[in-house]
Write a protein that holds these residues in place. Structure first.
Motif, PDB file in Angstrom:
ATOM      1  N   VAL A 282      48.783  50.444 -72.761  1.00  0.00           N
ATOM      2  CA  VAL A 282      48.933  50.328 -71.289  1.00  0.00           C
ATOM      3  C   VAL A 282      47.309  50.890 -70.784  1.00  0.00           C
ATOM      4  O   VAL A 282      46.991  50.421 -69.696  1.00  0.00           O
ATOM      5  CB  VAL A 282      49.949  51.147 -70.662  1.00  0.00           C
ATOM      6  N   ALA A 283      47.122  52.086 -71.117  1.00  0.00           N
ATOM      7  CA  ALA A 283      45.896  52.805 -70.573  1.00  0.00           C
ATOM      8  C   ALA A 283      44.774  52.063 -70.900  1.00  0.00           C
ATOM      9  O   ALA A 283      43.680  51.529 -69.958  1.00  0.00           O
ATOM     10  CB  ALA A 283      45.641  54.004 -71.239  1.00  0.00           C
ATOM     11  N   VAL A 284      44.603  51.519 -72.173  1.00  0.00           N
ATOM     12  CA  VAL A 284      43.406  50.600 -72.496  1.00  0.00           C
ATOM     13  C   VAL A 284      43.424  49.307 -72.024  1.00  0.00           C
ATOM     14  O   VAL A 284      42.223  49.029 -71.178  1.00  0.00           O
ATOM     15  CB  VAL A 284      43.549  50.468 -74.185  1.00  0.00           C
ATOM     16  N   ALA A 285      44.720  48.801 -71.585  1.00  0.00           N
ATOM     17  CA  ALA A 285      44.570  47.218 -70.773  1.00  0.00           C
ATOM     18  C   ALA A 285      44.365  47.497 -69.367  1.00  0.00           C
ATOM     19  O   ALA A 285      43.427  46.733 -68.776  1.00  0.00           O
ATOM     20  CB  ALA A 285      45.802  46.871 -70.792  1.00  0.00           C
ATOM     21  N   VAL A 307      50.168  56.035 -65.618  1.00  0.00           N
ATOM     22  CA  VAL A 307      51.338  55.925 -66.418  1.00  0.00           C
ATOM     23  C   VAL A 307      50.934  56.235 -67.906  1.00  0.00           C
ATOM     24  O   VAL A 307      51.543  56.904 -68.732  1.00  0.00           O
ATOM     25  CB  VAL A 307      52.148  54.865 -66.191  1.00  0.00           C
ATOM     26  N   GLY A 308      50.005  55.486 -68.485  1.00  0.00           N
ATOM     27  CA  GLY A 308      49.623  55.649 -69.804  1.00  0.00           C
ATOM     28  C   GLY A 308      48.897  56.940 -70.263  1.00  0.00           C
ATOM     29  O   GLY A 308      49.315  57.575 -71.257  1.00  0.00           O
ATOM     30  N   GLY A 373      39.316  53.322 -76.961  1.00  0.00           N
ATOM     31  CA  GLY A 373      40.737  53.509 -76.937  1.00  0.00           C
ATOM     32  C   GLY A 373      41.500  52.977 -78.236  1.00  0.00           C
ATOM     33  O   GLY A 373      42.397  53.424 -78.639  1.00  0.00           O
ATOM     34  N   VAL A 374      40.940  51.941 -78.846  1.00  0.00           N
ATOM     35  CA  VAL A 374      41.279  51.430 -79.867  1.00  0.00           C
ATOM     36  C   VAL A 374      41.116  52.374 -81.250  1.00  0.00           C
ATOM     37  O   VAL A 374      42.234  52.149 -82.034  1.00  0.00           O
ATOM     38  CB  VAL A 374      40.644  50.049 -80.281  1.00  0.00           C
ATOM     39  N   ALA A 375      39.945  52.981 -81.172  1.00  0.00           N
ATOM     40  CA  ALA A 375      39.839  54.116 -82.218  1.00  0.00           C
ATOM     41  C   ALA A 375      41.143  55.297 -81.976  1.00  0.00           C
ATOM     42  O   ALA A 375      41.695  55.795 -82.936  1.00  0.00           O
ATOM     43  CB  ALA A 375      38.609  54.746 -82.101  1.00  0.00           C
ATOM     44  N   VAL A 376      41.311  55.637 -80.774  1.00  0.00           N
ATOM     45  CA  VAL A 376      42.431  56.684 -80.396  1.00  0.00           C
ATOM     46  C   VAL A 376      43.790  56.119 -80.813  1.00  0.00           C
ATOM     47  O   VAL A 376      44.573  57.032 -81.421  1.00  0.00           O
ATOM     48  CB  VAL A 376      42.494  56.712 -78.811  1.00  0.00           C
TER      49      VAL A 376
END
Length: 406
Positions: A282-285, A307-308, A373-376
């Motif tokens: 959600v956050a990355v999007a 929210v994310g 964010g993908v790495a996270v």
């Protein structure tokens, strides 16, 4: 005092302590212009008043484990609250030297208190770590909202005195300290040094792969919070929005964090990985949408981003509190996670600013946050897996520790 009433008192003391971990930081930005003008500070020097406590949260977090081993987690938290009350009181009352010295001391107190919180929750509420973590995370975020939103009205009410508006937050710390001393919220075991037996041979998070995954997840999700916190409003003012309207988006981003931070840990009680994945996605999007389609639905993007990141913050604190083999080892885990994590997070706003200067806009910086964010996400999955693998022996050892201190 009955057992149920005592437990309620312990919970209230923990939540009030958590509420104090952010106002000393968040109270400065709303009146920073008045502080700067009164003391003749440059903009950079005034900005340090906000950044120094955040750096201290990383640098001094490991000191919590040393202090807890020497004096016990309960007494150490009491000392942290006392130091925070004194530092908050004196920092605006004299000149520049006292202001900066007291700001550092407040940062030390926040670092130690914040690092002890996961250990206190795990020691006192072993069967409700997730829900209680959600509650105290909500208190942390609420403290920031109260400090940011209440300082300017307080300044007006106190005769336009920025000094009084900053010092008055010490009353909240004093109230937390009094309640802490009355109910002794850590319980008998945590009020004595080394609450519970340490692992044979001495466990170190620095040599534990699972603890490293938790640490990198903690730092990564923190960066995904601090970067938009610093630049979300600027993204929209650059598109022609007024500062007030852009600030409203930032307020919405902050407000929705309270809800998700409260709910997320309860949803992750059996396995934190699904909640970690969903909240990160959600956050990355939303970061990507703010980068490529900022005006399509800006209020929705800001709300869902909150929210994310709010859910991720409470989930990160949950896994930090559960990765150590025993409650006595938890301050070491949280000390390492906060030390590495907050120093990593501090690089986020700087990196976004650098990319903005390099590219001349905010699209590339926000898309870079998507890639990060993908790495996270990978670190978060690994952290959740490590906690899930250790959930059974952790529960057993917690039960053993509590029986020894009954």
């Amino acid at each position: 005092m009955t057992g149920r009433l005592r437990t309620a008192g312990w919970l209230a003391a923990v939540l009030l302590a958590a509420l104090n971990m952010r106002p000393a930081i968040a109270s400065v930005p709303p009146i920073v212009d008045a502080v700067r003008d009164a003391l003749g500070l440059s903009s950079s020097a005034a900005g340090v008043l906000t950044s120094v406590p955040v750096v201290c949260m990383g640098l001094f977090a490991p000191a919590a484990a040393w202090a807890a081993a020497r004096w016990g987690t309960g007494r150490t938290m009491a000392l942290a609250l006392a130091l925070l009350a004194v530092a908050t009181t004196v920092r605006p009352l004299a000149g520049v030297g006292v202001l900066y010295t007291a700001t550092v001391l407040a940062g030390v107190a926040i670092a130690v208190g914040g690092a002890l919180m996961p250990a206190l929750v795990r020691s006192r509420f072993p069967d409700r770590v997730g829900p209680v973590t959600g509650l105290y995370t909500t208190a942390l975020i609420s403290g920031a909202l109260i400090g940011a939103g209440g300082t300017e009205p307080l300044r007006a009410w106190l005769g336009d005195s920025w000094r009084a508006a900053l010092a008055i937050w010490a009353l909240l710390a004093v109230l937390a300290l009094v309640l802490w001393l009355v109910v002794r919220p850590a319980g008998p075991g945590a009020l004595s040094p080394a609450a519970g037996p340490a692992v044979a041979g001495g466990w170190s998070p620095w040599r534990d792969r699972g603890a490293w995954m938790v640490t990198l997840y903690m730092g990564g999700q923190s960066l995904l919070y601090y970067a938009p916190l610093a630049w979300l409003a600027a993204r929209y003012t650059e598109l022609g929005w007024s500062a007030a309207r852009a600030g409203g988006l930032l307020a919405l981003f902050s407000a929705t964090q309270v809800v998700s931070a409260l709910v997320a840990p309860a949803l992750a009680r059996r396995d934190p990985r699904p909640a970690i994945v969903v909240s990160l996605l959600v956050a990355v999007a939303c970061l990507g949408l703010i980068g490529v389609a900022p005006l399509a639905a800006p209020e929705l993007w800001a709300a869902l981003l909150g929210v994310g990141v709010g859910a991720n913050f409470s989930l990160a604190l949950t896994v930090v509190g559960q990765i150590a083999p025993t409650p006595a080892d938890t301050p070491r885990a949280s000390g390492m996670a906060f030390f590495v994590g907050y120093l990593l997070a501090a690089a986020g706003p700087v990196a976004v600013g650098f990319l903005h200067d390099l590219t001349g806009g905010f699209r590339a910086p926000f898309l870079a946050l998507v890639g990060f964010g993908v790495a996270v996400l990978a670190f978060g999955w690994a952290a959740g897996s490590a906690v899930k693998e250790r959930s059974v022996p952790i529960a057993f050892r917690i039960g053993t520790d509590r029986s020894q201190h009954a």
